[in-house]
Design a protein around this motif. Structure first.
Motif, PDB file in Angstrom:
ATOM      1  N   ASP A 146      -5.197 -31.094 -18.209  1.00  0.00           N
ATOM      2  CA  ASP A 146      -5.314 -29.697 -18.661  1.00  0.00           C
ATOM      3  C   ASP A 146      -6.619 -29.453 -19.424  1.00  0.00           C
ATOM      4  O   ASP A 146      -7.132 -28.319 -19.428  1.00  0.00           O
ATOM      5  CB  ASP A 146      -4.121 -29.337 -19.554  1.00  0.00           C
ATOM      6  N   MET A 147      -7.153 -30.462 -20.073  1.00  0.00           N
ATOM      7  CA  MET A 147      -8.427 -30.321 -20.791  1.00  0.00           C
ATOM      8  C   MET A 147      -9.615 -30.177 -19.846  1.00  0.00           C
ATOM      9  O   MET A 147     -10.691 -29.770 -20.285  1.00  0.00           O
ATOM     10  CB  MET A 147      -8.660 -31.543 -21.689  1.00  0.00           C
ATOM     11  N   GLY A 148      -9.423 -30.536 -18.586  1.00  0.00           N
ATOM     12  CA  GLY A 148     -10.502 -30.396 -17.614  1.00  0.00           C
ATOM     13  C   GLY A 148     -11.159 -31.684 -17.167  1.00  0.00           C
ATOM     14  O   GLY A 148     -12.170 -31.656 -16.456  1.00  0.00           O
ATOM     15  N   PHE A 149     -10.580 -32.829 -17.544  1.00  0.00           N
ATOM     16  CA  PHE A 149     -11.144 -34.110 -17.127  1.00  0.00           C
ATOM     17  C   PHE A 149     -10.772 -34.407 -15.666  1.00  0.00           C
ATOM     18  O   PHE A 149      -9.789 -33.883 -15.138  1.00  0.00           O
ATOM     19  CB  PHE A 149     -10.664 -35.238 -18.039  1.00  0.00           C
ATOM     20  N   ASP A 150     -11.560 -35.270 -15.054  1.00  0.00           N
ATOM     21  CA  ASP A 150     -11.380 -35.578 -13.633  1.00  0.00           C
ATOM     22  C   ASP A 150     -10.575 -36.839 -13.377  1.00  0.00           C
ATOM     23  O   ASP A 150      -9.973 -36.977 -12.305  1.00  0.00           O
ATOM     24  CB  ASP A 150     -12.758 -35.743 -12.963  1.00  0.00           C
ATOM     25  N   MET A 151     -10.582 -37.778 -14.314  1.00  0.00           N
ATOM     26  CA  MET A 151     -10.000 -39.095 -14.071  1.00  0.00           C
ATOM     27  C   MET A 151      -9.415 -39.680 -15.346  1.00  0.00           C
ATOM     28  O   MET A 151      -9.840 -39.320 -16.447  1.00  0.00           O
ATOM     29  CB  MET A 151     -11.089 -40.064 -13.557  1.00  0.00           C
ATOM     30  N   VAL A 152      -8.487 -40.606 -15.177  1.00  0.00           N
ATOM     31  CA  VAL A 152      -8.011 -41.421 -16.289  1.00  0.00           C
ATOM     32  C   VAL A 152      -7.871 -42.854 -15.780  1.00  0.00           C
ATOM     33  O   VAL A 152      -7.387 -43.081 -14.671  1.00  0.00           O
ATOM     34  CB  VAL A 152      -6.683 -40.895 -16.879  1.00  0.00           C
ATOM     35  N   LEU A 153      -8.352 -43.801 -16.576  1.00  0.00           N
ATOM     36  CA  LEU A 153      -8.254 -45.223 -16.231  1.00  0.00           C
ATOM     37  C   LEU A 153      -7.483 -45.957 -17.319  1.00  0.00           C
ATOM     38  O   LEU A 153      -7.584 -45.628 -18.498  1.00  0.00           O
ATOM     39  CB  LEU A 153      -9.643 -45.857 -16.110  1.00  0.00           C
ATOM     40  N   CYS A 154      -6.719 -46.976 -16.913  1.00  0.00           N
ATOM     41  CA  CYS A 154      -5.958 -47.799 -17.855  1.00  0.00           C
ATOM     42  C   CYS A 154      -6.378 -49.256 -17.711  1.00  0.00           C
ATOM     43  O   CYS A 154      -6.465 -49.765 -16.583  1.00  0.00           O
ATOM     44  CB  CYS A 154      -4.457 -47.681 -17.586  1.00  0.00           C
ATOM     45  N   PRO A 155      -6.613 -49.955 -18.818  1.00  0.00           N
ATOM     46  CA  PRO A 155      -6.999 -51.367 -18.734  1.00  0.00           C
ATOM     47  C   PRO A 155      -5.851 -52.253 -18.276  1.00  0.00           C
ATOM     48  O   PRO A 155      -4.682 -51.928 -18.469  1.00  0.00           O
ATOM     49  CB  PRO A 155      -7.417 -51.704 -20.170  1.00  0.00           C
ATOM     50  N   ASP A 156      -6.221 -53.386 -17.658  1.00  0.00           N
ATOM     51  CA  ASP A 156      -5.260 -54.374 -17.181  1.00  0.00           C
ATOM     52  C   ASP A 156      -5.466 -55.646 -17.993  1.00  0.00           C
ATOM     53  O   ASP A 156      -6.193 -56.544 -17.599  1.00  0.00           O
ATOM     54  CB  ASP A 156      -5.484 -54.627 -15.683  1.00  0.00           C
ATOM     55  N   THR A 157      -4.839 -55.699 -19.166  1.00  0.00           N
ATOM     56  CA  THR A 157      -4.991 -56.846 -20.053  1.00  0.00           C
ATOM     57  C   THR A 157      -3.638 -57.143 -20.685  1.00  0.00           C
ATOM     58  O   THR A 157      -3.259 -56.575 -21.711  1.00  0.00           O
ATOM     59  CB  THR A 157      -6.107 -56.606 -21.101  1.00  0.00           C
ATOM     60  N   GLN A 158      -2.883 -57.992 -20.015  1.00  0.00           N
ATOM     61  CA  GLN A 158      -1.449 -58.142 -20.241  1.00  0.00           C
ATOM     62  C   GLN A 158      -1.046 -58.545 -21.653  1.00  0.00           C
ATOM     63  O   GLN A 158       0.028 -58.178 -22.126  1.00  0.00           O
ATOM     64  CB  GLN A 158      -0.869 -59.133 -19.224  1.00  0.00           C
ATOM     65  N   ASN A 159      -1.876 -59.268 -22.376  1.00  0.00           N
ATOM     66  CA  ASN A 159      -1.510 -59.697 -23.724  1.00  0.00           C
ATOM     67  C   ASN A 159      -1.802 -58.648 -24.796  1.00  0.00           C
ATOM     68  O   ASN A 159      -1.363 -58.780 -25.936  1.00  0.00           O
ATOM     69  CB  ASN A 159      -2.247 -60.990 -24.093  1.00  0.00           C
ATOM     70  N   LEU A 160      -2.560 -57.612 -24.417  1.00  0.00           N
ATOM     71  CA  LEU A 160      -2.970 -56.602 -25.399  1.00  0.00           C
ATOM     72  C   LEU A 160      -2.367 -55.226 -25.153  1.00  0.00           C
ATOM     73  O   LEU A 160      -2.328 -54.406 -26.066  1.00  0.00           O
ATOM     74  CB  LEU A 160      -4.497 -56.490 -25.432  1.00  0.00           C
ATOM     75  N   SER A 161      -1.937 -54.958 -23.938  1.00  0.00           N
ATOM     76  CA  SER A 161      -1.353 -53.638 -23.663  1.00  0.00           C
ATOM     77  C   SER A 161      -0.340 -53.748 -22.535  1.00  0.00           C
ATOM     78  O   SER A 161      -0.277 -54.764 -21.824  1.00  0.00           O
ATOM     79  CB  SER A 161      -2.443 -52.615 -23.296  1.00  0.00           C
ATOM     80  N   ALA A 162       0.433 -52.706 -22.360  1.00  0.00           N
ATOM     81  CA  ALA A 162       1.465 -52.688 -21.330  1.00  0.00           C
ATOM     82  C   ALA A 162       0.837 -52.743 -19.935  1.00  0.00           C
ATOM     83  O   ALA A 162      -0.347 -52.468 -19.746  1.00  0.00           O
ATOM     84  CB  ALA A 162       2.313 -51.423 -21.478  1.00  0.00           C
ATOM     85  N   ASP A 163       1.659 -53.098 -18.955  1.00  0.00           N
ATOM     86  CA  ASP A 163       1.172 -53.180 -17.576  1.00  0.00           C
ATOM     87  C   ASP A 163       0.699 -51.806 -17.105  1.00  0.00           C
ATOM     88  O   ASP A 163       1.393 -50.801 -17.308  1.00  0.00           O
ATOM     89  CB  ASP A 163       2.291 -53.678 -16.660  1.00  0.00           C
ATOM     90  N   PRO A 164      -0.463 -51.739 -16.467  1.00  0.00           N
ATOM     91  CA  PRO A 164      -0.997 -50.422 -16.091  1.00  0.00           C
ATOM     92  C   PRO A 164      -0.343 -49.779 -14.879  1.00  0.00           C
ATOM     93  O   PRO A 164      -0.265 -48.549 -14.813  1.00  0.00           O
ATOM     94  CB  PRO A 164      -2.480 -50.718 -15.795  1.00  0.00           C
ATOM     95  N   TYR A 165       0.135 -50.572 -13.925  1.00  0.00           N
ATOM     96  CA  TYR A 165       0.511 -49.975 -12.640  1.00  0.00           C
ATOM     97  C   TYR A 165       1.735 -49.075 -12.716  1.00  0.00           C
ATOM     98  O   TYR A 165       1.773 -48.013 -12.101  1.00  0.00           O
ATOM     99  CB  TYR A 165       0.699 -51.072 -11.586  1.00  0.00           C
ATOM    100  N   GLY A 166       2.723 -49.474 -13.505  1.00  0.00           N
ATOM    101  CA  GLY A 166       3.879 -48.595 -13.671  1.00  0.00           C
ATOM    102  C   GLY A 166       3.483 -47.284 -14.325  1.00  0.00           C
ATOM    103  O   GLY A 166       3.920 -46.203 -13.909  1.00  0.00           O
ATOM    104  N   GLN A 167       2.628 -47.378 -15.359  1.00  0.00           N
ATOM    105  CA  GLN A 167       2.185 -46.168 -16.049  1.00  0.00           C
ATOM    106  C   GLN A 167       1.312 -45.294 -15.142  1.00  0.00           C
ATOM    107  O   GLN A 167       1.396 -44.063 -15.171  1.00  0.00           O
ATOM    108  CB  GLN A 167       1.414 -46.541 -17.323  1.00  0.00           C
TER     109      GLN A 167
END
Length: 342
Positions: A24-45
Motif C-alpha cells: 500500500d505504501m507503493g513499494f514494488d518488492m519485499v525480500l526475506c532472508p534465509d538464515t535459519q538460526n536467526l529468523s523464521a523460515d522464509p518460504y512459508g511466510q
C-alpha cells in the motif's frame, strides 16, 4: 523507472500483514532472508505474503547453496512462483550467517555459479545428471510455471563478474556510498563488455542500507548495526581488500578477524565499536528525507534498475514488534522520498 523494494525479517503471524502495508505504501518488492538460526523460515511466510498482496513481488534476500541444495531451492521457488501468480524472485548469494551458525563455510563463487545454473536447469523443466540417473523435478512444467528470475547478491569483483555472466538480476551488496556502488557498476560493465552480453538481458541493482528520519542523529544511531553488517560482507575469509577505498579498508581488515558473528544482525555486536558516526554517514544513507532523496538519486543515476532497502527498527525485541516498528519507520521514506522516484 527504478523498482524499489524492502528487505524484512520473516515473522510468523506478522509478515503477511506487514507486506500488505508495504504494498500500500507503493513499494514494488519485499525480500526475506534465509538464515535459519536467526529468523523464521522464509518460504512459508513468502507464500502467505503472496496471498496477502496483489502486485508486490516477493522472494529471498538471500538464500544460498549451503543449507539448501539446488533441487530444494528450485522446488521451493517454483512453488512460490505458482502460488504468487508469477511474482517470485530467487535472491541468492554465497551464504554468511546461515552457514556460520551451523559451523560451515560459505559457498565459493564457483559453487554459487554451479548452484545457480542447476536451479535454472530445474526451473526450465530440464533433467540434471546426478551420476546414475537423469533427475528432473517432475512436477515443474515451465509452460505452466514461468522460470523464476535468479537474483545474485554480490560484493567482491569475482562474484560480480560471475553474476553478470549467469544471473537474471545482479544486486550489489557494497554499502550505500556512491563511490562503492560506482565501483561495482564499473566492475559489472567491464565484465559485460568482455562477455559481449547485452545489458538489456538482465537487471542490475543494489542493497541500500538506508534509514530515513527527520532526526539525523537518531537515523545515524539506528544505522550502526546495518553499517557493520554490510561492511562485514567485504571481510569474508581471504576476500581481496586492495580495491577498497580508504574509508572501508581498515575496517574490513579488522572485521576479517574481529567480527562478532554470534551477534550478527544484532545491536549487541562487539564489532560495532569499530563503526563510528563518520563511517556510517559515508557508508549508509541516514538522515532526513531530502538527504535521502539526494543520496539515493546519485545511486540511481549510475544506472540501477532496482533498489532493495535495508532499513532499521527502533525496537529490538520481540520479533513482531521489531518488524512492525521497522515498517512504521519506513513510512517516512514512503511518504516523503519514494514519490521522487515514481
Amino acid at each position: 523507472m527504478t523498482e524499489i523494494g524492502v528487505v524484512m525479517e520473516p515473522v510468523p503471524k506478522c509478515s503477511a500483514e506487514m507486506s500488505s502495508l508495504i504494498e500500500d505504501m507503493g513499494f514494488d518488492m519485499v525480500l526475506c532472508p534465509d538464515t535459519q538460526n536467526l529468523s523464521a523460515d522464509p518460504y512459508g511466510q513468502l507464500s502467505l505474503i503472496a496471498n496477502a498482496t496483489t502486485t508486490l513481488r516477493m522472494g529471498t534476500g538471500v538464500t544460498h547453496p549451503v543449507t539448501r541444495v539446488a533441487a530444494v531451492t528450485a522446488s521451493a521457488m517454483a512453488s512460490l512462483q505458482e502460488e504468487s501468480g508469477g511474482r517470485a524472485i530467487c535472491g541468492i548469494g554465497r551464504g554468511d550467517s546461515a552457514a556460520a551458525h551451523i559451523g560451515k563455510r560459505q559457498a565459493t563463487t564457483e559453487e554459487l555459479r554451479n548452484c545457480v545454473l542447476t536451479i535454472k536447469h530445474y526451473l526450465r523443466g530440464e533433467a540434471i545428471d546426478v551420476g546414475n540417473m537423469q533427475s528432473p523435478i517432475r512436477w515443474i512444467d515451465p509452460e505452466i510455471i514461468k522460470p523464476v528470475p535468479i537474483d545474485i547478491a554480490c560484493t567482491g569483483p569475482k562474484t560480480i563478474a560471475m553474476a553478470c555472466d549467469v544471473a537474471d538480476r545482479v544486486t550489489f551488496a557494497v554499502g550505500s556510498a556512491t563511490e562503492r556502488v560506482e565501483w561495482a557498476m564499473n566492475t559489472a560493465n567491464e565484465q559485460i563488455e568482455k562477455m559481449g552480453r547485452s545489458r538489456d538481458e538482465f537487471k542490475i541493482g543494489a542493497y541500500v542500507n538506508l534509514i530515513c528520519d527527520h532526526n539525523e542523529k537518531k537515523a545515524i544511531s539506528m544505522a550502526r548495526m546495518l553499517a557493520g553488517l554490510v561492511a562485514h560482507f567485504t571481510a569474508m575469509k581471504e576476500a581481496p581488500t586492495e580495491h577498497l577505498p580508504k574509508q572501508l579498508k581498515p575496517i574490513t581488515e579488522k572485521l576479517q578477524t574481529d567480527y562478532d558473528m554470534k551477534n550478527h544482525s544484532s545491536e549487541k555486536g562487539d564489532h560495532l565499536d569499530l563503526i563510528d558516526d563518520e563511517f556510517i554517514d559515508w557508508f549508509t544513507i541516514a538522515g532526513p528525507p531530502q538527504k535521502c532523496i539526494d543520496r539515493l538519486g546519485e545511486l540511481i543515476e549510475l544506472g540501477l534498475d532496482h533498489i532493495y532497502l535495508l532499513g532499521g527498527s527502533p525496537v529490538q525485541e520481540p520479533r513482531d514488534a521489531r518488524l512492525r516498528a521497522m515498517v512504521k519507520q519506513t513510512e517516512v521514506f514512503a511518504k516523503e522520498v519514494l514519490p521522487s522516484f515514481k
